[in-house]
Every structure is written in C-alpha cells, then in structure tokens.
Design a protein around this motif. Structure first.
Motif: not given
Length: 400
Positions: A297-302, A306-309, A333-341
C-alpha cells in the motif's frame, strides 16, 4: 466471455491463459455447484424443487452456449415477415420475444447480439463507418450495443419534427424521406411531423416527453454544486448550502464525519484502482507476479506536501481520518499537485484500495479511512473523496 462498458457495448474476450494450479473461473465453480444441488434434490427432495429441477441447465459451462441462451431461442416454428424461424433458431430482436413460452431469453436487452445470419456480434471488430457516423465516432460495426445495436439512446430527440438534425455537423440520425440513416433509431417510426405514423422521442416515459424532475428523486431537477460530505473548505461561492442536505449516511463510530474545514483533517484523499490489481485486490493480491509488481500500500503525494511534512520518497507514513488510520509507503510524485481553493492551498493525496490484511506485509486497507456518505437516490457511496491528515511514521507495524 463478454463484458459491457459504460457505452453499453457487448465485447467478447478470449481467455488469455488457463487458470494456474487448482484455480477455476467463476462459472466452472458455479455450474458444478448447481449440478450437485440438483443431484441432492433428485435423491432427497427439498423445498421448491421446481426452481432447480425444471430449469434448462447445462452439465458444464461453455461461454458460447451461454451467450446463445442470453440471446434467446424460438421454442416453436415462428414466421416473421416472409421468413420462417424453426424451433431452436435464435430470436433476431427483442421485439420478437413472446410471453407464451414460444421464446426464451436470459436477458431481453441482449436479444439480437447473436443471430443466425451474423453469428456472435460481440466478436465484431470492424471499424468502418459512413462519413456521417465517423463525424461522431459511432463505430456501429465494432462489437454490439444493447439494445438492437443502438449506440445513442433517445436519438430521435436530436432531430426536428421533420427528422433533420439540429446539428448537421454532428448528426446522430437523419430521415432521408423513406428511412432513418446513421444510428439505429430509437423507434422506427416516421418523424413527428407525420401525425399519423410519427411518435414522440422519449419512448420510455409515459407521455413521450423528456423529464426535468423524475418521480421519486430526493433532490431537485437542476444541478447544484455541493461539496463532498467531508470538505476542506467552510463555504463556497455558489450558494449558502455547503453539502447536500439529503445525502444518506450512517451514525456508527465507524462512520463518523469530520466537520467542514476541520483543522485536524485538512488534506483531501482520493482513491483509485491499479492496472496490476483487480478492484478489491482479493483475486490478485495472492497472485505472486502481480503482488511483486505492486507489493505494498502506498500514498501518492506532491513534493510540496512531502517537504511540508518532512516526508521522503519511500518513507513509512501514517494516514488518519475521523474513522481510522492506516500505514503505507510514501510515493512523492509530481503527478499529484496542490490545489488553490478560494485563495487557500489544499493538498491532495491518492491511495489505491487494493490491499488489506489477508496477504502478509502488503499493508492496510484504505477503506479504514473512507466514508459511507451516499447519493440520496442511488445510494452510491462517496468513497472517492474524504479528508485526512498524514505524518511520517516512527515505526510501521504491518509493513516491513
């Protein structure tokens, strides 16, 4: 055998390999099981024996035979137009099915998918189209589409009273003065301008008209933006109603919901399946080469999250929701990106749901995190989105 996609195409697939070891496909387990039950009923009797003993049941599974049964047979000589169909012939279309025992079909929607003249239409792989069909990518000769190979339902709603397309560049069907061309028309009648022979387009509604608000629906006829049951924002600019007021939910401890914009769970989790594993994974986690391809099991994250955590690629992590926690391996991975909401950075993570506890060392089940908040009409769960938090693990207990 066949599968059907969301476009209602019936597609035949040949077996790639024989099952390994003592494995069997579902039909090769189910048919012998019913055979054994029939033997016991014949020998010892039982409740409602007719349901088992009087059905037309094969001794062994043959996918070609089953698709014939699904299509349906004539059980008496029947004349349709100028053609005589003999007992045992295949029924050519669902309109020829009868309720008097002279025909059979395991599913009327698929009647016409296998015919005396064209054979198994689900095996067709002919990409040819007319220019009109090619303009919308209809592919009428590729496999078969239920019902009657009609690719677009209610297609007579795409033309005016005289049968002329509202959008000629993307025409679905058109009346040429004598017949419909393009897709199989949703009803063979003449255009509505023919007051004697024409019919309204929506043949499955009582009055023949489209419906904005169907009977039995719990929410309104027009689309409204609702945030998911769990959301990282406290409000949105579209209305004062944040989430659906009528979604279905449970109230047990395992079904707790985080409040909107809960600071304890600020990250959005989305779930998905994998190419290498089948849905829940129970069927494929235990196939050694597939487990080797996707072992944990894995978790994809931006990279930003990752840097923040303080998490590096390959680290063990803990993911928590209001309902539970899981252990997993970080995939940065860069596949996941932060969103601006609404001016706020919202982080997203992604996790597959193909793991659990039946295979050692492969990890937790993502479903420990997800919610059961359901659509009010269909009760389809909102398991694709929920709110979580993530941290680097000091030690993982389940994953070596």
């Amino acid at each position: 055998g066949t599968i059907s996609n969301s476009g209602r195409w019936l597609l035949w697939f040949d077996k790639a390999v024989e099952p390994a070891g003592e494995a069997r496909n579902f039909a090769d387990m189910f048919v012998p099981l019913i055979n054994k039950l029939r033997e016991l009923y014949k020998a010892e009797g039982g409740k409602l024996p007719e349901a088992l003993l009087k059905m037309n049941w094969p001794e062994k599974y043959d996918p070609e035979e089953w698709i014939l049964r699904i299509n349906g047979f004539f059980w008496a000589d029947t004349k349709i137009g100028n053609r005589l169909y003999k007992k045992g012939d295949l029924v050519p279309a669902f309109g020829n099915l009868q309720a008097d025992g002279s025909t059979s079909s395991l599913n009327w929607l698929y009647t016409g998918s296998y015919t005396e003249d064209e054979g198994n239409k689900s095996k067709r792989r002919d990409p040819t189209q007319t220019p009109m069909q090619a303009a919308i990518g209809l592919y009428p000769n590729w496999s078969w589409c239920w019902p009657v190979n009609r690719r677009i339902l209610y297609n007579r709603a795409s033309v005016d009273l005289n049968g002329k397309p509202y959008n000629p560049k993307k025409a679905v069907i058109e009346w040429d003065g004598k017949k419909w061309v393009g897709d199989v028309p949703d009803g063979p009648w003449a255009p509505q301008a023919d007051t004697k022979n024409g019919k309204l387009a929506y043949i499955m509604t009582t009055d023949g008209y489209a419906q904005l608000y169907g009977p039995g629906r719990l929410d309104g006829p027009f689309p409204e933006h609702y945030e998911p049951a769990e959301t990282p924002v406290a409000q949105h600019p579209f209305s004062k109603q944040l989430s659906s007021p009528v979604y279905k939910f449970h109230t047990s401890d395992m079904d707790k919901l985080a409040k909107a914009a809960d600071p304890k769970y600020p990250i959005v989790l989305t779930t998905y399946s994998m190419t290498e594993h089948w849905c829940g994974g129970g069927e494929t986690r235990n196939v050694p080469n597939l487990l080797e391809a996707e072992p944990q099991l894995y978790v994809e994250m931006s990279p930003e999250l990752a840097k923040e955590k303080g998490i590096a690629n390959g680290d063990g992590v803990i993911v928590e929701s209001a309902r539970g926690r899981v252990e997993a391996i970080a995939m940065v991975t860069v596949r996941i990106r932060p969103c601006k909401v609404m001016g706020k950075t919202v982080h997203l993570i992604g996790m597959p749901f193909a793991y659990g506890w039946t295979t050692p060392k492969c990890g937790d089940s993502t479903n420990r995190l997800t919610i059961v908040a359901c659509d009010p009409n269909t009760t389809i769960p909102e398991a694709k989105a929920c709110c979580v938090n993530i941290r680097k693990a000091d030690k993982l207990t389940e994953i070596a």
